[in-house]
Scaffold this active site. Sequence first.
Site, PDB file in Angstrom:
ATOM      1  N   GLY A 160      28.826 -20.736  39.813  1.00 54.29           N
ATOM      2  CA  GLY A 160      28.424 -21.328  38.550  1.00 54.29           C
ATOM      3  C   GLY A 160      29.413 -22.112  37.194  1.00 54.29           C
ATOM      4  N   GLY A 212      33.543 -24.417  54.571  1.00 56.62           N
ATOM      5  CA  GLY A 212      34.124 -24.233  55.491  1.00 56.62           C
ATOM      6  C   GLY A 212      34.175 -24.766  56.516  1.00 56.62           C
ATOM      7  N   GLY A 255      35.073 -27.938  55.443  1.00 55.32           N
ATOM      8  CA  GLY A 255      36.140 -27.592  56.070  1.00 55.32           C
ATOM      9  C   GLY A 255      37.569 -27.795  57.268  1.00 55.32           C
ATOM     10  N   CYS A 284      25.503 -32.095  39.872  1.00 55.23           N
ATOM     11  CA  CYS A 284      25.199 -30.819  38.800  1.00 55.23           C
ATOM     12  C   CYS A 284      24.055 -31.338  38.223  1.00 55.23           C
ATOM     13  CB  CYS A 284      25.589 -31.396  37.567  1.00 55.23           C
ATOM     14  SG  CYS A 284      27.590 -30.564  37.321  1.00 55.23           S
ATOM     15  N   GLY A 299      36.235 -27.421  38.541  1.00 53.79           N
ATOM     16  CA  GLY A 299      35.544 -27.782  37.288  1.00 53.79           C
ATOM     17  C   GLY A 299      35.380 -27.631  36.089  1.00 53.79           C
ATOM     18  N   THR A 335      29.604 -29.073  48.611  1.00 58.92           N
ATOM     19  CA  THR A 335      28.805 -27.827  49.759  1.00 58.92           C
ATOM     20  C   THR A 335      27.378 -28.438  49.908  1.00 58.92           C
ATOM     21  OG1 THR A 335      28.145 -26.925  47.945  1.00 58.92           O
ATOM     22  CG2 THR A 335      30.114 -26.291  48.628  1.00 58.92           C
ATOM     23  N   ASN A 347      31.624 -34.470  39.890  1.00 62.71           N
ATOM     24  CA  ASN A 347      30.765 -33.999  40.272  1.00 62.71           C
ATOM     25  C   ASN A 347      28.931 -34.561  39.964  1.00 62.71           C
ATOM     26  OD1 ASN A 347      29.772 -31.476  41.380  1.00 62.71           O
ATOM     27  ND2 ASN A 347      30.338 -30.083  39.971  1.00 62.71           N
ATOM     28  N   ASN A 398      38.151 -32.499  38.191  1.00 63.92           N
ATOM     29  CA  ASN A 398      36.953 -32.742  38.259  1.00 63.92           C
ATOM     30  C   ASN A 398      36.353 -32.033  37.490  1.00 63.92           C
ATOM     31  OD1 ASN A 398      34.239 -30.552  38.657  1.00 63.92           O
ATOM     32  ND2 ASN A 398      34.844 -31.800  40.928  1.00 63.92           N
TER      33      ASN A 398
END
Length: 301
Positions: A72, A217, A244, A130, A46, A193, A127, A99
């Site tokens: 972060g 994951g 994942g 945020c 990022g 995520t 992204n 990204n």
Amino acid sequence: MAALNVKINDIEFRNPVLTASGTFGYGLEFADLVPLEALGGIVVKGTTLEPREGNDYPRMSETSSGMLNCVGLQNKGVDYFCSHIYPKIKDIDTHFIVNVSGSSPESYTECASRIEALDHIKAIELNISCPNVKEGGMAFGVSCEGAASVVRAVRQCYKKTLIVKLSPNVTNIVDIAKACEAEGADAVSLINTLLGMAIDIEHRRSLLSIGTGGLSGPAVKPVAVRMVWQVSKAVKIPVIGLGGISSAEDAVEFLMAGATAIEIGTANFLDPTVTVKVINGLNAWLDRHGCQSVRDIIGAV
């Protein structure tokens, strides 16, 4: 050998296996372990307009089937990327995607504009998970209006391939994907995520410095496959699937669900060569099943 090439907007990828942002650095960190030219593409960590230190430690915690992180967006800023990283990666024969993160539409736009000037970077991945500082910290990507505002602003200044990374922490990801498409996104990638938490029961506190973090994951894969399947049926632009993936069979699931390409993230921490193994395994799977091209199975479900 089956044909593995896929196309997203005007970019031809030699295969559909990309790396996920934040898990592969700038690619250079893996150059001694993986032939970077073999990958379909590399999504670098990022990048923000200004340098960021990230959150306090601890900011990563292993779970029984994945990991939590609250790093972060630690990075040295877009100007550092342009002056120090770009010269080192621009001649590597694979596609690099940056990204881009921000705290306002203006910061996204400025960051994207500086990256657009780099000839060998043909795409960015926004992204939108945020926090929006003007809206009390609520993530841009959790509402159609918030997502649309970022994509609209960036699309006005950024003319190359625009990929939008979607948050799964929403009520209806399909509506948000359609809002991004309507504002000019060339593709969407999903999922980012899932919000999670783990607790140190001996000390009665979170295992992460800020309490919660992003879960990635194997634990998130069924959720990711479902969302990719839903979104791919609702939009006309390509979908990039992630969440994942650690084997060729996982990649096949995402492709059958409708993904044109996939990104591998957390698995890179367990096996730095997993991307090449997935490429080879995907080729072997297609050969075993008599497929002439990976495109034969995209959206097969």
